[in-house]
Design an enzyme around this catalytic site. Structure first.
Site, PDB file in Angstrom:
ATOM      1  N   HIS A  54       0.876  -1.181   0.000  1.00  0.00           N
ATOM      2  CA  HIS A  54       0.000   0.000   0.000  1.00  0.00           C
ATOM      3  C   HIS A  54       0.915   1.233   0.000  1.00  0.00           C
ATOM      4  CE1 HIS A  54      -2.778   2.960   1.838  1.00  0.00           C
ATOM      5  NE2 HIS A  54      -3.768   2.149   1.536  1.00  0.00           N
ATOM      6  N   ASP A  92       3.068  -4.498   8.108  1.00  0.00           N
ATOM      7  CA  ASP A  92       1.899  -3.638   7.955  1.00  0.00           C
ATOM      8  C   ASP A  92       0.680  -4.544   8.103  1.00  0.00           C
ATOM      9  OD1 ASP A  92      -0.265  -2.201   7.101  1.00  0.00           O
ATOM     10  OD2 ASP A  92       0.553  -1.651   5.142  1.00  0.00           O
ATOM     11  N   GLN A 133      -4.531  -4.793   7.051  1.00  0.00           N
ATOM     12  CA  GLN A 133      -5.536  -5.714   6.513  1.00  0.00           C
ATOM     13  C   GLN A 133      -5.616  -7.011   7.302  1.00  0.00           C
ATOM     14  OE1 GLN A 133      -7.801  -5.112   4.260  1.00  0.00           O
ATOM     15  NE2 GLN A 133      -6.992  -3.084   3.820  1.00  0.00           N
ATOM     16  N   LYS A 193     -10.378  -0.431  10.602  1.00  0.00           N
ATOM     17  CA  LYS A 193     -10.563  -1.652   9.819  1.00  0.00           C
ATOM     18  C   LYS A 193     -10.873  -2.840  10.732  1.00  0.00           C
ATOM     19  CE  LYS A 193      -7.748  -0.693   5.695  1.00  0.00           C
ATOM     20  NZ  LYS A 193      -7.572   0.717   5.631  1.00  0.00           N
ATOM     21  N   CYS A 231      -4.918   2.733  -3.474  1.00  0.00           N
ATOM     22  CA  CYS A 231      -3.650   3.221  -2.914  1.00  0.00           C
ATOM     23  C   CYS A 231      -2.529   2.214  -3.123  1.00  0.00           C
ATOM     24  CB  CYS A 231      -3.791   3.566  -1.424  1.00  0.00           C
ATOM     25  SG  CYS A 231      -4.803   5.014  -1.151  1.00  0.00           S
TER      26      CYS A 231
END
Lengths: 407, 150
Positions: A124, A201, A204, A227, A365
């Site tokens: 991302h 990261d 998600q 999220k 993104c």
């Protein structure tokens, strides 16, 4: 299908029970942001109605109550990702800020001209641009490990790019544009063999699978509250205590200092050293409520249910002529990115919206991912624990109908 | 099934999306400008061949959504043969039609372009319709830097 109390869960999310353009809302934009259960909405309301005041150092009752709730949420986050200590849980605005914090604090203290930072081709923008900024500031070099046509990291190429110059590895635990789940255990082991720290990261991954930072042995883990069925504007940076201790502050201000004189300031202990200014108190409390909610459902159950949803959606999508799935990794989370032969993703988005279906159309993104697959954009349906097979049927019927209309 | 979208996606738009007019590279163009909508990745290159003040020929290349493709295709049909001044005036009217709040808009003055009036109700799609015209505006002003809608 496994018994999963999806109807009970849906009833906890008030926003889902509405009509959009006269049709039942089918919310499939969860990779962008998830909806919030009553427990989260109420926790925020309750704090403001009954207990709100600024936290830390307050001697009055409301400040003590707010501090207890705020720090209680930190404990919930610690348990949720199995961190060793609450000192390792830093509240930030979101995964993006968490990565920027590591780039500017850890990065500027430890990375020099000619050093390398290694990422992957599926990142991302928020796990690309902070490193580019750091490279501009330090003269370090950003290296990108390539992906294959299925949207998987080419591990051998990644391994070959790990060198004596590599100072940090930063990879997505799960890709937002493709759904790919990276082999993070292998990545971390290979990096650690060269004494290179690893940032994951987890924006998600955290909402969709059990994350155990101790078992992963990652050095930093970044994720966002919004999220994770929690509020927007709040997120978490996990960092190993020894690393965080050695890092300089990211921002200066109140709460992050122990003593200030005009000559010099002493910084506060962890994690407060990285939490300058009054934080988003109610949102932290809301995030704690979201974690309680997810724990009650059980992350293993969420992961199993979403895997079934993804399998079903993938099978249905494969039967649609002219539809190409972008991202077919063997290890994948509940994201279905696709393009249609004759219909642009933006038209797909508008058409489906008229049927009450919310998907995302665009580059997500992740422009380098779009370039790799040579598409200007994709349409992306992303699933959460409150979605149903019936909603996937509505989506697929919608796609089939709009293909006919465009001819 | 998509009845309420008929104002946005009229048959003329589907037609131009399937068979865009003047869709070709112009080797001997006098002016060539790139247009880009970073929001959705739409890209187009607009080519103009001038005869003094008159737009003698116009063509385009690129990829975009149906609204964007139909908008540029319709535009090339209409501006061919116009003077620069006439095309600039039409740009102004088109811009008013797609973004303005004027309820008494004279759609007649826009001719065929009136099929794009529906984007007014879809704020997220206005830029799809106006990309072509912003690119034309740059070409008329003889600018060569790429145009971006963001």
């Amino acid at each position: 299908m496994t018994h999963f109390p999806v109807e009970k869960i849906r009833a906890d999310f008030p926003i889902l029970a509405q009509k959009i353009r006269g049709k039942d809302l089918v919310y499939l934009d969860n990779a962008a942001s998830c909806q919030k259960p009553n427990a989260v909405i109420d926790a925020i309301g309750d704090l403001y109605r009954n207990d709100y005041a600024n936290i830390h150092r307050g001697v009055h009752t409301l400040s003590v109550r707010s501090t207890d709730k705020f720090e209680g949420a930190r404990g919930k986050v610690r348990d949720f990702i199995n961190a060793a200590s609450e000192k390792e849980i830093v509240f930030v605005r979101g995964a993006t800020e968490a990565i920027n914090l590591v780039a500017q604090s850890y990065g500027r203290a430890n990375i020099r001209a000619g050093d390398e930072i290694l990422i992957t081709g599926m990142e991302h923008h928020s796990n690309i641009v902070p490193w580019q900024l750091l490279c501009e500031q330090t003269g370090a070099v950003l290296k990108v490990a390539p992906i294959n046509r299925k949207g998987e990291l080419i591990y051998e190429a990644f391994d070959a790019l790990l060198s004596e110059k590599t100072r940090l590895v930063a990879v997505a635990h799960m890709s937002n544009a493709l759904g790919t789940i990276n082999p993070v255990e292998k990545i971390i082991a290979a990096a650690h063999a060269r004494s290179v720290p690893v940032l994951l990261d987890g924006a998600q991954a955290a909402p969709h699978m059990k994350v155990d930072v101790k078992a992963l042995d990652c050095d930093f883990y970044a994720f966002s509250g919004h999220k994770l069925y929690g509020p927007s504007g709040i997120g978490v940076l996990y960092g190993k205590q020894a690393l965080l201790e050695a890092m300089p502050p990211y921002q200066g201000g109140g709460d992050m200092i122990r003593k200030v004189t005009f000559e010099k300031s002493d910084y506060n202990k962890l994690p407060y050293k990285f939490e300058a200014g009054t934080p988003s108190i109610a949102d932290v409390v809301g995030l704690g409520a979201a974690i309680d909610y997810l724990n009650a459902v059980g992350m293993e159950n969420v992961a199993a249910y979403e895997a079934e949803l993804l399998d079903y959606a993938t099978e249905r999508a494969r039967n649609i002529d002219g539809l190409t799935i972008i991202g077919e990794a063997a290890q994948k989370g509940a994201i279905l990115s696709f393009v249609l032969e004759n219909v642009h993703p933006h038209d797909i988005g508008t058409m489906l919206d008229s049927l009450g279906i919310a998907i995302r159309a665009g580059h997500h993104c992740a422009m380098p991912v779009m370039d790799f697959f040579e598409v200007p954009a994709t349409a992306r349906a992303s699933f959460a624990m409150y979605n149903t097979r019936a909603e996937i049927d509505v989506l697929m019927q919608g796609i089939e109908s709009l293909i006919k209309v465009f001819g | 099934m998509f009845d309420e979208l008929r104002d946005l996606y009229q048959e003329v738009i589907f037609d131009h999306n399937r068979n865009p007019r003047n869709f070709r590279v112009m080797e001997d163009a006098d002016r060539q400008v790139e247009g880009f909508n970073p929001l959705c990745g739409d890209r187009l290159t607009l080519y103009l061949k001038m005869d003094g003040e008159v737009i003698k020929d116009v063509s385009f290349q690129g990829s975009g959504c149906a609204i964007s493709t139909a908008s540029v295709s319709l535009m090339t049909e209409i501006i061919k043969g116009m003077t620069e001044q006439q095309a600039a005036e039409l740009f102004k009217k088109f811009h008013e039609m797609t973004t303005g709040k004027d309820e008494n808009l004279q759609l007649e003055a826009l001719g065929k372009l009136a099929v794009l009036a529906g984007v007014r109700e879809y704020p997220a799609r206005v830029k799809c319709a106006t990309l072509a015209w912003h690119t034309l505006d740059a070409a008329l002003k003889n600018q060569h830097t790429p145009v971006s809608t963001e």
